[in-house]
Write a protein that holds these residues in place. Structure first.
Motif, PDB file in Angstrom:
ATOM      1  N   MET A  39      33.528  -2.336  39.995  1.00  0.00           N
ATOM      2  CA  MET A  39      32.462  -2.858  38.771  1.00  0.00           C
ATOM      3  C   MET A  39      33.046  -2.077  37.961  1.00  0.00           C
ATOM      4  O   MET A  39      32.723  -0.835  37.487  1.00  0.00           O
ATOM      5  N   PRO A  40      33.963  -2.491  36.734  1.00  0.00           N
ATOM      6  CA  PRO A  40      34.347  -1.897  35.806  1.00  0.00           C
ATOM      7  C   PRO A  40      33.211  -1.410  34.825  1.00  0.00           C
ATOM      8  O   PRO A  40      32.300  -2.346  34.284  1.00  0.00           O
ATOM      9  N   ILE A  41      33.358  -0.761  34.414  1.00  0.00           N
ATOM     10  CA  ILE A  41      32.570   0.043  33.013  1.00  0.00           C
ATOM     11  C   ILE A  41      34.261   0.186  31.891  1.00  0.00           C
ATOM     12  O   ILE A  41      34.848   1.563  32.396  1.00  0.00           O
ATOM     13  N   ILE A  42      33.777   0.121  30.784  1.00  0.00           N
ATOM     14  CA  ILE A  42      35.002   0.387  29.809  1.00  0.00           C
ATOM     15  C   ILE A  42      33.866   1.115  29.044  1.00  0.00           C
ATOM     16  O   ILE A  42      32.893   0.185  28.571  1.00  0.00           O
ATOM     17  N   GLN A  43      34.894   2.265  28.579  1.00  0.00           N
ATOM     18  CA  GLN A  43      33.785   2.726  27.175  1.00  0.00           C
ATOM     19  C   GLN A  43      35.234   2.576  26.185  1.00  0.00           C
ATOM     20  O   GLN A  43      36.008   3.104  25.684  1.00  0.00           O
ATOM     21  N   ILE A  44      34.175   1.991  24.593  1.00  0.00           N
ATOM     22  CA  ILE A  44      34.887   1.657  22.836  1.00  0.00           C
ATOM     23  C   ILE A  44      34.690   3.243  22.751  1.00  0.00           C
ATOM     24  O   ILE A  44      32.706   2.739  22.180  1.00  0.00           O
ATOM     25  N   GLN A  45      35.025   3.656  22.001  1.00  0.00           N
ATOM     26  CA  GLN A  45      34.595   3.892  20.293  1.00  0.00           C
ATOM     27  C   GLN A  45      35.565   3.610  19.357  1.00  0.00           C
ATOM     28  O   GLN A  45      36.038   4.167  19.433  1.00  0.00           O
ATOM     29  N   ILE A  46      34.404   3.355  18.925  1.00  0.00           N
ATOM     30  CA  ILE A  46      34.946   3.711  17.258  1.00  0.00           C
ATOM     31  C   ILE A  46      34.375   3.816  16.041  1.00  0.00           C
ATOM     32  O   ILE A  46      32.907   4.503  16.089  1.00  0.00           O
ATOM     33  N   LEU A  47      34.832   4.044  15.151  1.00  0.00           N
ATOM     34  CA  LEU A  47      34.172   4.555  13.673  1.00  0.00           C
ATOM     35  C   LEU A  47      32.688   3.513  13.313  1.00  0.00           C
ATOM     36  O   LEU A  47      32.714   2.491  13.607  1.00  0.00           O
ATOM     37  N   GLU A  48      31.997   4.473  13.424  1.00  0.00           N
ATOM     38  CA  GLU A  48      30.686   3.402  13.097  1.00  0.00           C
ATOM     39  C   GLU A  48      30.812   2.555  11.255  1.00  0.00           C
ATOM     40  O   GLU A  48      31.827   2.524  10.860  1.00  0.00           O
ATOM     41  N   GLY A  49      29.300   1.565  11.130  1.00  0.00           N
ATOM     42  CA  GLY A  49      29.848   0.742   9.805  1.00  0.00           C
ATOM     43  C   GLY A  49      29.992  -0.970  10.580  1.00  0.00           C
ATOM     44  O   GLY A  49      30.615  -1.689   9.484  1.00  0.00           O
TER      45      GLY A  49
END
Length: 63
Positions: free
Chosen positions: A1-11
């Motif tokens: 099961m692939p788990i992708i984590q993405i971090q982005i600036l809020e807003g």
């Protein structure tokens, strides 16, 4: 099961994050030949005071 984590600036809007999740899910599904039901995407929004570039928080950097 692939788990992708993405971090982005809020807003960004809820709709934008929803489209991001859908597009990433579809891309991973096609690339890995994996059913979309098996793919998890985690989007973490980071405050601009907690994200740095060139030694300064993004809140102090003019866009």
């Amino acid at each position: 099961m692939p788990i992708i984590q993405i971090q982005i600036l809020e807003g960004r809007s809820e709709e934008t994050v929803e489209v991001l999740i859908e597009n990433v899910t579809n891309s991973v599904s096609e690339t890995l030949n994996t059913p979309t039901d098996n793919i998890r995407v985690i989007v973490t929004e980071v405050p601009n005071t907690h994200w740095g570039r060139a030694g300064k928080p993004m809140s102090k950097i003019k866009k």
